[in-house]
Design a protein around this motif. Structure first.
Motif, short mmCIF file in Angstrom:
data_model
loop_
_atom_site.label_atom_id
_atom_site.label_comp_id
_atom_site.label_asym_id
_atom_site.label_seq_id
_atom_site.Cartn_x
_atom_site.Cartn_y
_atom_site.Cartn_z
N TYR A 38 24.87 -2.07 71.92
CA TYR A 38 24.46 -3.47 72.03
C TYR A 38 25.60 -4.24 71.40
O TYR A 38 25.76 -4.26 70.19
CB TYR A 38 23.14 -3.73 71.30
CG TYR A 38 22.75 -5.19 71.32
CD1 TYR A 38 22.24 -5.76 72.48
CD2 TYR A 38 22.91 -5.99 70.20
CE1 TYR A 38 21.91 -7.10 72.52
CE2 TYR A 38 22.58 -7.33 70.23
CZ TYR A 38 22.07 -7.88 71.39
OH TYR A 38 21.75 -9.22 71.43
N ASP A 73 24.11 -3.31 76.83
CA ASP A 73 24.17 -4.77 76.88
C ASP A 73 25.44 -5.17 76.15
O ASP A 73 25.52 -5.10 74.93
CB ASP A 73 22.94 -5.36 76.21
CG ASP A 73 22.94 -6.89 76.19
OD1 ASP A 73 23.93 -7.50 76.63
OD2 ASP A 73 21.94 -7.46 75.71
N ASP A 118 25.37 -6.66 81.40
CA ASP A 118 25.07 -5.25 81.15
C ASP A 118 25.93 -4.42 82.10
O ASP A 118 26.10 -4.79 83.27
CB ASP A 118 23.58 -4.98 81.42
CG ASP A 118 22.70 -5.91 80.59
OD1 ASP A 118 22.29 -5.49 79.51
OD2 ASP A 118 22.44 -7.04 81.04
N HIS A 141 16.40 -8.15 79.90
CA HIS A 141 17.50 -7.76 80.79
C HIS A 141 16.96 -6.74 81.76
O HIS A 141 16.04 -5.98 81.44
CB HIS A 141 18.66 -7.14 80.00
CG HIS A 141 19.42 -8.12 79.17
ND1 HIS A 141 20.77 -8.31 79.31
CD2 HIS A 141 19.01 -8.97 78.19
CE1 HIS A 141 21.17 -9.23 78.45
NE2 HIS A 141 20.12 -9.65 77.77
#
Length: 154
Positions: A38, A73, A118, A141
């Motif tokens: 992330y 992400d 992403d 997402h």
């Protein structure tokens, strides 16, 4: 979007740790190195010095790995500055036909923008990604899924 300006955004970035999780997965006689992250968030999608520093750190982490599938992400728009830096070393497998990875109903922006943030990247030869799909309705997402194809024979 959160209203983070100046020092409050800097404070958030100073106190938030982003990580890369990497594992070796065995399928048959083939070992795959897979990872997820992330990546550093910014409120506008425009790169910051924190993102630049973290991108260099990320590339340093993956540099010693001969082969890698890295998904997550990344909080960076396709073709932006940080994307170009990462794709100087990594290959993006999300097809251009996927033009948005933010869930149009569950994300706080609720369909107001379309952006790919992403990705599924690979590093090194010997593997390809196919059948990349996105499924919405699972989070803010979309969930990317794909098939990893190896041409590596142990």
């Amino acid at each position: 979007l959160e209203n983070l300006e100046g020092s409050s955004l800097a404070r958030r970035n100073e106190t938030t740790s982003c990580m890369v999780l990497v594992a070796i997965v065995e399928k048959g006689a083939i070992l795959y190195t897979v990872g997820t992250t992330y990546f550093t968030w910014v409120p506008s999608g425009e790169p910051t010095d924190f993102q630049r520093k973290d991108a260099v750190s990320l590339l340093g982490i993956v540099e010693p790995l001969a082969r890698l599938v890295l998904a997550g992400d990344f909080n960076i728009p396709r073709d932006g500055e940080i994307y170009r830096l990462l794709t100087s070393e990594l290959t993006d497998w999300v097809p251009r036909s996927i033009m948005n990875t933010l869930d149009p109903e569950l994300h706080t922006l609720q369909g107001r923008i379309e952006v790919v943030s992403d990705y599924i990247f690979t590093k090194g030869g010997g593997q390809k990604i196919s059948s990349v799909e996105i499924t919405f309705g699972v989070s803010d997402h979309g969930a990317l899924s794909a098939t990893v194809i190896s041409d590596y024979e142990p």
